[in-house]
Design an enzyme around this catalytic site. Structure first.
Site, PDB file in Angstrom:
ATOM      1  N   CYS A 128      -3.993  14.070 -20.365  1.00 51.08           N
ATOM      2  CA  CYS A 128      -3.560  13.163 -21.437  1.00 51.08           C
ATOM      3  C   CYS A 128      -3.002  11.846 -20.901  1.00 51.08           C
ATOM      4  O   CYS A 128      -2.731  10.935 -21.670  1.00 51.08           O
ATOM      5  CB  CYS A 128      -2.535  13.849 -22.344  1.00 51.08           C
ATOM      6  SG  CYS A 128      -0.921  14.073 -21.563  1.00 51.08           S
ATOM      7  N   GLY A 163       3.003  -4.359   9.055  1.00 55.33           N
ATOM      8  CA  GLY A 163       2.970  -2.902   9.259  1.00 55.33           C
ATOM      9  C   GLY A 163       1.783  -2.206   8.639  1.00 55.33           C
ATOM     10  O   GLY A 163       1.926  -1.098   8.118  1.00 55.33           O
ATOM     11  N   ALA A 217       9.063  -4.177  12.436  1.00 59.90           N
ATOM     12  CA  ALA A 217       9.251  -5.042  11.266  1.00 59.90           C
ATOM     13  C   ALA A 217      10.727  -5.336  11.013  1.00 59.90           C
ATOM     14  O   ALA A 217      11.085  -6.464  10.655  1.00 59.90           O
ATOM     15  CB  ALA A 217       8.611  -4.392  10.039  1.00 59.90           C
ATOM     16  N   HIS A 236      -1.472   1.162  -4.241  1.00 57.45           N
ATOM     17  CA  HIS A 236      -1.877   2.582  -4.155  1.00 57.45           C
ATOM     18  C   HIS A 236      -1.013   3.484  -5.032  1.00 57.45           C
ATOM     19  O   HIS A 236      -0.952   4.685  -4.812  1.00 57.45           O
ATOM     20  CB  HIS A 236      -1.828   3.059  -2.696  1.00 57.45           C
ATOM     21  CG  HIS A 236      -2.919   2.477  -1.837  1.00 57.45           C
ATOM     22  ND1 HIS A 236      -2.879   2.462  -0.471  1.00 57.45           N
ATOM     23  CD2 HIS A 236      -4.104   1.901  -2.171  1.00 57.45           C
ATOM     24  CE1 HIS A 236      -3.981   1.888   0.011  1.00 57.45           C
ATOM     25  NE2 HIS A 236      -4.736   1.533  -1.001  1.00 57.45           N
ATOM     26  N   ASN A 290       3.542  -6.611  13.514  1.00 58.49           N
ATOM     27  CA  ASN A 290       3.118  -5.238  13.822  1.00 58.49           C
ATOM     28  C   ASN A 290       3.572  -4.914  15.242  1.00 58.49           C
ATOM     29  O   ASN A 290       3.743  -5.817  16.058  1.00 58.49           O
ATOM     30  CB  ASN A 290       1.587  -5.117  13.711  1.00 58.49           C
ATOM     31  CG  ASN A 290       1.115  -3.681  13.485  1.00 58.49           C
ATOM     32  OD1 ASN A 290       1.478  -2.781  14.243  1.00 58.49           O
ATOM     33  ND2 ASN A 290       0.302  -3.483  12.454  1.00 58.49           N
ATOM     34  N   CYS A 308      -0.403  13.033 -15.798  1.00 58.27           N
ATOM     35  CA  CYS A 308      -1.248  14.137 -16.263  1.00 58.27           C
ATOM     36  C   CYS A 308      -2.716  13.708 -16.217  1.00 58.27           C
ATOM     37  O   CYS A 308      -3.071  12.650 -16.752  1.00 58.27           O
ATOM     38  CB  CYS A 308      -0.857  14.530 -17.693  1.00 58.27           C
ATOM     39  SG  CYS A 308      -2.007  15.733 -18.387  1.00 58.27           S
ATOM     40  N   GLN A 336       0.851  -1.196   0.000  1.00 55.84           N
ATOM     41  CA  GLN A 336       0.000   0.000   0.000  1.00 55.84           C
ATOM     42  C   GLN A 336       0.884   1.243   0.000  1.00 55.84           C
ATOM     43  O   GLN A 336       0.390   2.355  -0.117  1.00 55.84           O
ATOM     44  CB  GLN A 336      -0.881   0.014   1.254  1.00 55.84           C
ATOM     45  CG  GLN A 336      -1.835  -1.159   1.344  1.00 55.84           C
ATOM     46  CD  GLN A 336      -2.409  -1.280   2.754  1.00 55.84           C
ATOM     47  OE1 GLN A 336      -3.398  -0.645   3.092  1.00 55.84           O
ATOM     48  NE2 GLN A 336      -1.772  -2.098   3.577  1.00 55.84           N
TER      49      GLN A 336
HETATM   50  P1  OAD Z   1      -1.435   3.088   8.997  1.00 53.02           P
HETATM   51  O1  OAD Z   1      -0.769   4.360   9.419  1.00 53.02           O
HETATM   52  O2  OAD Z   1      -2.905   3.049   9.022  1.00 53.02           O
HETATM   53  O3  OAD Z   1      -0.916   1.878   9.881  1.00 53.02           O
HETATM   54  C1  OAD Z   1       0.444   1.673  10.124  1.00 53.02           C
HETATM   55  C2  OAD Z   1       0.588   0.381  10.910  1.00 53.02           C
HETATM   56  O4  OAD Z   1       1.972   0.123  11.080  1.00 53.02           O
HETATM   57  C3  OAD Z   1      -0.027   0.441  12.320  1.00 53.02           C
HETATM   58  O5  OAD Z   1      -0.791  -0.740  12.540  1.00 53.02           O
HETATM   59  C4  OAD Z   1       1.195   0.489  13.246  1.00 53.02           C
HETATM   60  O6  OAD Z   1       0.951  -0.165  14.488  1.00 53.02           O
HETATM   61  C5  OAD Z   1       2.204  -0.267  12.418  1.00 53.02           C
HETATM   62  N1  OAD Z   1       3.628   0.074  12.686  1.00 53.02           N
HETATM   63  C6  OAD Z   1       4.169   1.265  12.971  1.00 53.02           C
HETATM   64  N2  OAD Z   1       5.503   1.187  13.065  1.00 53.02           N
HETATM   65  C7  OAD Z   1       5.832  -0.104  12.808  1.00 53.02           C
HETATM   66  C8  OAD Z   1       7.053  -0.829  12.738  1.00 53.02           C
HETATM   67  N3  OAD Z   1       8.245  -0.241  12.933  1.00 53.02           N
HETATM   68  N4  OAD Z   1       6.993  -2.147  12.428  1.00 53.02           N
HETATM   69  C9  OAD Z   1       5.810  -2.779  12.228  1.00 53.02           C
HETATM   70  N5  OAD Z   1       4.622  -2.145  12.295  1.00 53.02           N
HETATM   71  C10 OAD Z   1       4.626  -0.835  12.571  1.00 53.02           C
HETATM   72  O7  OAD Z   1      -0.850   2.753   7.537  1.00 53.02           O
HETATM   73  P2  OAD Z   1      -1.445   1.772   6.430  1.00 53.02           P
HETATM   74  O8  OAD Z   1      -2.107   0.608   7.046  1.00 53.02           O
HETATM   75  O9  OAD Z   1      -0.362   1.526   5.469  1.00 53.02           O
HETATM   76  O10 OAD Z   1      -3.721   5.190   1.563  1.00 53.02           O
HETATM   77  O11 OAD Z   1      -2.532   2.692   5.766  1.00 53.02           O
HETATM   78  C11 OAD Z   1      -3.227   2.232   4.641  1.00 53.02           C
HETATM   79  C12 OAD Z   1      -3.542   3.366   3.718  1.00 53.02           C
HETATM   80  O12 OAD Z   1      -4.143   4.432   4.452  1.00 53.02           O
HETATM   81  C13 OAD Z   1      -2.323   4.016   3.097  1.00 53.02           C
HETATM   82  O13 OAD Z   1      -1.819   3.313   1.976  1.00 53.02           O
HETATM   83  C14 OAD Z   1      -2.849   5.357   2.704  1.00 53.02           C
HETATM   84  C15 OAD Z   1      -3.639   5.696   3.940  1.00 53.02           C
HETATM   85  O14 OAD Z   1      -4.723   6.538   3.760  1.00 53.02           O
HETATM   86  C16 OAD Z   1      -3.677   6.055   0.554  1.00 53.02           C
HETATM   87  O15 OAD Z   1      -2.961   7.024   0.582  1.00 53.02           O
HETATM   88  C17 OAD Z   1      -4.582   5.707  -0.554  1.00 53.02           C
END
Ligand code: OAD
Length: 243
Positions: free
Chosen positions: A129, A185, A230, A118, A211, A126, A100
């Site tokens: 185009c 993560g 991680a 994502h 996580n 753009c 993601q």
């Molecule tokens: P989040 O910010 O929602 O979640 C991050 C996760 O990583 C949490 O569960 C934390 O506990 C965990 N975490 C933090 N540090 C860590 C580490 N060092 N090792 C392991 N785990 C750790 O991020 P995403 O789940 O990626 O979408 O969010 C999903 C989507 O929401 C993103 O791709 C973005 C956002 O809106 C778009 O931009 C379309």
């Protein structure tokens, strides 16, 4: 048997292992996650800064945030977690990554089969185009435009936009094929990416979650939860896999 050794054994006897990664895997590279106390969405309301309608209404405002992020992003490097996954792929223990993240760090670490669910912030597209630009060829000082006059947008999925069709199809294929899914993560709060672990589980795949804290997946479908950063967990796994 320790949990890490148990996971190593499961991976060694699996046929098709897939990783689903989120912002947490890049946290140790210095990129803020989205949710939680220090999360990006605490500072920026996603509806104002990450929704396609907000971008179209006021691109200059959104580009100001993107410029700030760019100042963080340009100096970041993959961390041990990215490198372990790349190595696992090289020796045949990992078959695909669905990420993601838009930071390109899996690719820089050497992973070959990366499905950009994502998009990728290293590219701009753009909106008129469809021409794609390398981010480094574009000045971030003002709102960037294409030669055709169209507005340029980072090639990432904003809220209100669909997942790129190719990524969706490829993700579906590897999820259907996997017998082990490593969920690393991610808070699994965002659809449709957060359906993927349930689909894998439904056809019998083992769900292994890494996580720093439990998520809603942990209680519902995770078979083995490895609590910790991680980078550390994957380095321990690499040792258990004799990489
Ligand atoms: P989040 O910010 O929602 O979640 C991050 C996760 O990583 C949490 O569960 C934390 O506990 C965990 N975490 C933090 N540090 C860590 C580490 N060092 N090792 C392991 N785990 C750790 O991020 P995403 O789940 O990626 O979408 O969010 C999903 C989507 O929401 C993103 O791709 C973005 C956002 O809106 C778009 O931009 C379309």
């Amino acid at each position: 048997m320790g949990k890490i050794k148990e996971v190593a054994k499961i991976i060694q006897s699996a046929h098709y292992v897939v990783a689903l990664t989120g912002a947490g895997i890049s946290a140790e590279s210095g990129i803020p996650t989205f949710r939680g106390k220090q999360g990006l969405w605490q500072k920026y309301d996603p509806l104002e800064y990450a929704h396609i309608d907000a971008f179209l209404k006021n691109p200059a405002k959104v580009w100001r945030m993107l410029k700030e992020l760019e100042n963080i992003m340009y100096k970041v490097k993959p961390n041990p977690a990215h490198f372990v996954l790349a190595k696992m792929e090289k020796v045949g223990y990992l078959h695909a990554i669905i990420t993601q993240n838009v930071d390109n760090l899996h690719q820089i670490a050497g992973s070959q089969h990366v499905i950009e669910f994502h998009g990728n912030a290293m590219r701009l597209r753009c909106l008129s185009c469809g021409k794609v630009y390398d981010k480094d060829t574009i000045s971030f000082e003002e709102v960037p435009y294409c030669f055709c006059g169209g507005l340029l947008k980072p090639d990432v999925v904003f809220f209100g936009e669909a997942i790129p069709k190719e990524a969706l199809i490829k993700a579906q294929m590897v999820i259907d094929a996997c017998d082990v899914l490593l969920v690393i993560g991610t808070s699994a709060e965002v659809a449709p990416a957060n359906y993927l672990p349930f689909e894998a589980k439904n056809h019998g795949a083992k769900i292994i979650e890494i996580n720093i804290e439990p998520t809603h997946l942990t209680y519902q479908i995770t078979d083995i939860f490895l609590k910790g950063k991680a980078g550390r967990i994957l380095q321990e796994l690499a040792i258990a896999l004799a990489l």
